[in-house]
Design a protein around this motif. Structure first.
Motif, PDB file in Angstrom:
ATOM      1  N   GLY A 144       0.810  -1.217   0.000  1.00  0.00           N
ATOM      2  CA  GLY A 144       0.000   0.000   0.000  1.00  0.00           C
ATOM      3  C   GLY A 144       0.843   1.267   0.000  1.00  0.00           C
ATOM      4  O   GLY A 144       1.982   1.300  -0.467  1.00  0.00           O
ATOM      5  N   HIS A 196      -4.508   1.401  -8.268  1.00  0.00           N
ATOM      6  CA  HIS A 196      -4.694   2.055  -6.979  1.00  0.00           C
ATOM      7  C   HIS A 196      -3.968   1.289  -5.880  1.00  0.00           C
ATOM      8  O   HIS A 196      -3.736   0.087  -5.986  1.00  0.00           O
ATOM      9  CB  HIS A 196      -6.183   2.155  -6.645  1.00  0.00           C
ATOM     10  N   GLN A 198      -3.885   0.785  -1.521  1.00  0.00           N
ATOM     11  CA  GLN A 198      -4.569   1.024  -0.257  1.00  0.00           C
ATOM     12  C   GLN A 198      -3.840   2.106   0.534  1.00  0.00           C
ATOM     13  O   GLN A 198      -2.630   2.065   0.711  1.00  0.00           O
ATOM     14  CB  GLN A 198      -4.637  -0.261   0.578  1.00  0.00           C
ATOM     15  N   ASN A 202      -6.337   7.903  -4.234  1.00  0.00           N
ATOM     16  CA  ASN A 202      -6.598   7.186  -5.478  1.00  0.00           C
ATOM     17  C   ASN A 202      -7.586   7.951  -6.348  1.00  0.00           C
ATOM     18  O   ASN A 202      -8.680   8.291  -5.898  1.00  0.00           O
ATOM     19  CB  ASN A 202      -7.141   5.791  -5.160  1.00  0.00           C
TER      20      ASN A 202
END
Length: 233
Positions: A144, A196, A198, A202
């Motif tokens: 992420g 994208h 996390q 985004n």
């Protein structure tokens, strides 16, 4: 004064394709340079091999940019594969999985000198066997938006729905080997869900295609820049 910006091209792409984007960013007040790659510079990386040749060029460009502008940080823009390669560069873990470099080499660990990372149409995941080894390294070590001190902005395009029909086969196949589902939306190469991360900011932009050579709008088109340049420091 805005921080200087460095652009890392996408896979098998040369710096010349990003000259219009450079010019547009300069006009907006962002001093910008593209890592001076040519298509042939990517050849040693083909087939899932090491990205050290690209990391070496990126590191040189970042250090030259910092010195030229007497700056302590940059904004880093990675297009397509340039986005996940940038995550290797920022990260602190030695990228030694291919056995072509040592833990003491300085081609990563750039955490302190990157303020904002913007990825444009980057496939942050892949099921394709050649790419998977490198991306597994990235996502295992830096899942992420990993570093809290860096602003991550991940931009996806929504222009082509993958389907088993004429005009959509390329998108379908690309999405399929990236995320396992060909019947989804993306920029023609990268599906939205793969572009994208996390914890990142985004964005999904309608009508945007993957490449600077694509017909119509791409991430660097003047009409599209206001969507994501507002995140540059």
């Amino acid at each position: 004064m805005p921080l200087p910006t460095v652009i890392l091209p996408g896979y098998l792409e040369g710096a010349s394709a990003y000259i219009p984007l450079e010019t547009s960013l300069e006009a907006l007040g962002f001093p910008t340079v593209t890592v001076p790659l040519r298509k042939r510079d990517w050849l040693p990386t083909v087939g899932g091999r090491s990205m050290v040749p690209i990391l070496r060029r990126l590191d040189r460009s970042v250090k030259q940019t910092l010195k030229y502008h007497n700056a302590s940080q940059i904004n880093l823009i990675g297009h397509s594969a340039g986005g996940w390669i940038s995550r290797i560069y920022i990260g602190e873990k030695p990228y030694t999985i291919h056995g072509d470099t040592s833990e003491s080499d300085p081609f990563w660990g750039a955490l302190s000198c990157v303020s904002t990372l913007i990825t444009l149409g980057t496939p942050h995941v892949s099921l394709e066997r050649w790419t998977k080894r490198n991306l597994d390294f990235v996502n295992t070590n830096y899942p992420g938006a990993f570093y809290q001190q860096i602003r991550y902005v991940c931009v996806a395009g929504k222009s082509i729905f993958g389907a088993r029909k004429q005009g959509s086969w390329l998108a379908f196949n690309s999405y399929q080997i990236t995320c396992g589902n060909g019947e989804t939306w993306g920029d023609g190469i990268t599906p939205i869900e793969a572009a994208h991360l996390q914890g990142a900011e985004n964005l999904t932009i309608e009508g945007v295609r993957h490449s600077p050579k694509s017909p119509g709008l791409w991430y660097g088109s003047p009409e599209i820049l206001p969507f994501w340049t507002k995140y540059l420091v």
